[in-house]
Each structure stands twice: as structure tokens, then as C-alpha cells.
Design a protein around this motif. Structure first.
Motif, PDB file in Angstrom:
ATOM      1  N   ARG A 132       8.710   3.354  -6.421  1.00  0.00           N
ATOM      2  CA  ARG A 132       7.354   2.795  -6.516  1.00  0.00           C
ATOM      3  C   ARG A 132       6.434   3.754  -7.274  1.00  0.00           C
ATOM      4  NH1 ARG A 132       5.295   1.197  -0.948  1.00  0.00           N
ATOM      5  NH2 ARG A 132       3.551   0.385  -2.137  1.00  0.00           N
ATOM      6  N   LYS A 133       6.647   5.051  -7.109  1.00  0.00           N
ATOM      7  CA  LYS A 133       5.872   6.044  -7.851  1.00  0.00           C
ATOM      8  C   LYS A 133       6.133   5.882  -9.355  1.00  0.00           C
ATOM      9  CE  LYS A 133       5.391   9.836  -5.463  1.00  0.00           C
ATOM     10  NZ  LYS A 133       5.583  11.152  -4.858  1.00  0.00           N
ATOM     11  N   PHE A 148       4.339   2.765 -10.514  1.00  0.00           N
ATOM     12  CA  PHE A 148       2.908   3.042 -10.607  1.00  0.00           C
ATOM     13  C   PHE A 148       2.597   3.864 -11.851  1.00  0.00           C
ATOM     14  CE2 PHE A 148      -0.808   5.672  -9.897  1.00  0.00           C
ATOM     15  CZ  PHE A 148      -1.765   4.680  -9.701  1.00  0.00           C
ATOM     16  N   ASN A 155       0.123   2.813 -14.757  1.00  0.00           N
ATOM     17  CA  ASN A 155      -1.018   3.680 -15.056  1.00  0.00           C
ATOM     18  C   ASN A 155      -1.013   4.088 -16.533  1.00  0.00           C
ATOM     19  OD1 ASN A 155      -3.395   4.915 -14.098  1.00  0.00           O
ATOM     20  ND2 ASN A 155      -2.344   6.876 -13.970  1.00  0.00           N
ATOM     21  N   TRP A 173      -1.869  -1.880  -2.642  1.00  0.00           N
ATOM     22  CA  TRP A 173      -2.744  -1.295  -3.660  1.00  0.00           C
ATOM     23  C   TRP A 173      -4.181  -1.152  -3.186  1.00  0.00           C
ATOM     24  CZ3 TRP A 173      -1.002  -4.490  -8.539  1.00  0.00           C
ATOM     25  CH2 TRP A 173       0.215  -3.996  -8.995  1.00  0.00           C
TER      26      TRP A 173
END
Length: 133
Positions: free
Chosen positions: A36-37, A40, A44, A123
Motif C-alpha cells: 500500500r505504501k 501511495f 503521490n 484515506w
């Protein structure tokens, strides 16, 4: 494959550089699994290139609309893969990463899907902070 941007606690915030903002961001990141990092980070990076004047809420609403193309309020692996392809990041996430995300967040027996509401809820903490660039 393009390298994903590193997420680090040393990253400074774009518009609001406060200790509380940085701590909230760090807390959010520290609670993400490695897959998930990675997702993200990809989002981003895309945001920093294409949505620089956009609020967090608007950006994530746009992403949700794009990924849930059929508006059934769940996201399939195919939809996630289509999103990655559309933003030019399909090489940055491998099958193991996708499996990890769907194992962690997915529901269903035969083919796991992720409810849109679950993503929005996860989120939620980001809507209160300025995401570091």
C-alpha cells in the motif's frame, strides 16, 4: 521501470510545514503495508506531476472515479491495473504487490474486490494534512 518516490519522515510538507502536519502524515504512512505504501507513492508521484493545485480530497475523488470506472462501488484488480496503465505506472507495481493489497483490503470469496468506502475510509487521515512533495 521508473523508480517510485521514496516516502520518508524527512520529507517536508508542500504548503504547510508544521510539526503536527508532518506527524499526521508520518502516522498515516507508518500504518500502511509495504504494498500500500508503494501504491501511495505511485499516486503521490502522479499527483505531484499532474495535480499540483488540487486539494487532497479532490485528487483522491478523481482517482476513485477513475479507478471505479463502472461505478459499482468496488474496485477489482483489473480496474487497479487499468488505473496504473492510464497514469503510466503499470511497471511500478508487480503481481505480488497487487495480491498483497487485495489480500489486505479485499472482500469476496472467488474474486476479491475492494469496496470504495473502505478506500475512502483508509484515506480519511490524509484529508487533514498537506501531503509532502
Amino acid at each position: 521501470a521508473p523508480a517510485a518516490l521514496p516516502i520518508s519522515s524527512k520529507t517536508t510538507c508542500r504548503f504547510l510545514d508544521t510539526d503536527a502536519n508532518q506527524k499526521a502524515y508520518d502516522d498515516f504512512i507508518s500504518n500502511l503495508s509495504p504494498a500500500r505504501k508503494k501504491m501511495f507513492t505511485i499516486l503521490n508521484e502522479y499527483r505531484n506531476k499532474n495535480f499540483t493545485q488540487c486539494t487532497n480530497a479532490r485528487f483522491f475523488k478523481t482517482i476513485i472515479s477513475a479507478v471505479d470506472a463502472n461505478n459499482d462501488d468496488v474496485i477489482s484488480k483489473e480496474e487497479y491495473q487499468a488505473l496504473l496503465k492510464n497514469i503510466g505506472a503499470e511497471e511500478q507495481m508487480n503481481e505480488e504487490d497487487m495480491d498483497a493489497i487485495f489480500d489486505e483490503l479485499g472482500v469476496g470469496e472467488d474474486e476479491k474486490v475492494i469496496p470504495v468506502e473502505l478506500i475512502k475510509k483508509s484515506w480519511e487521515p490524509l484529508m487533514k494534512v498537506v501531503i509532502p512533495k
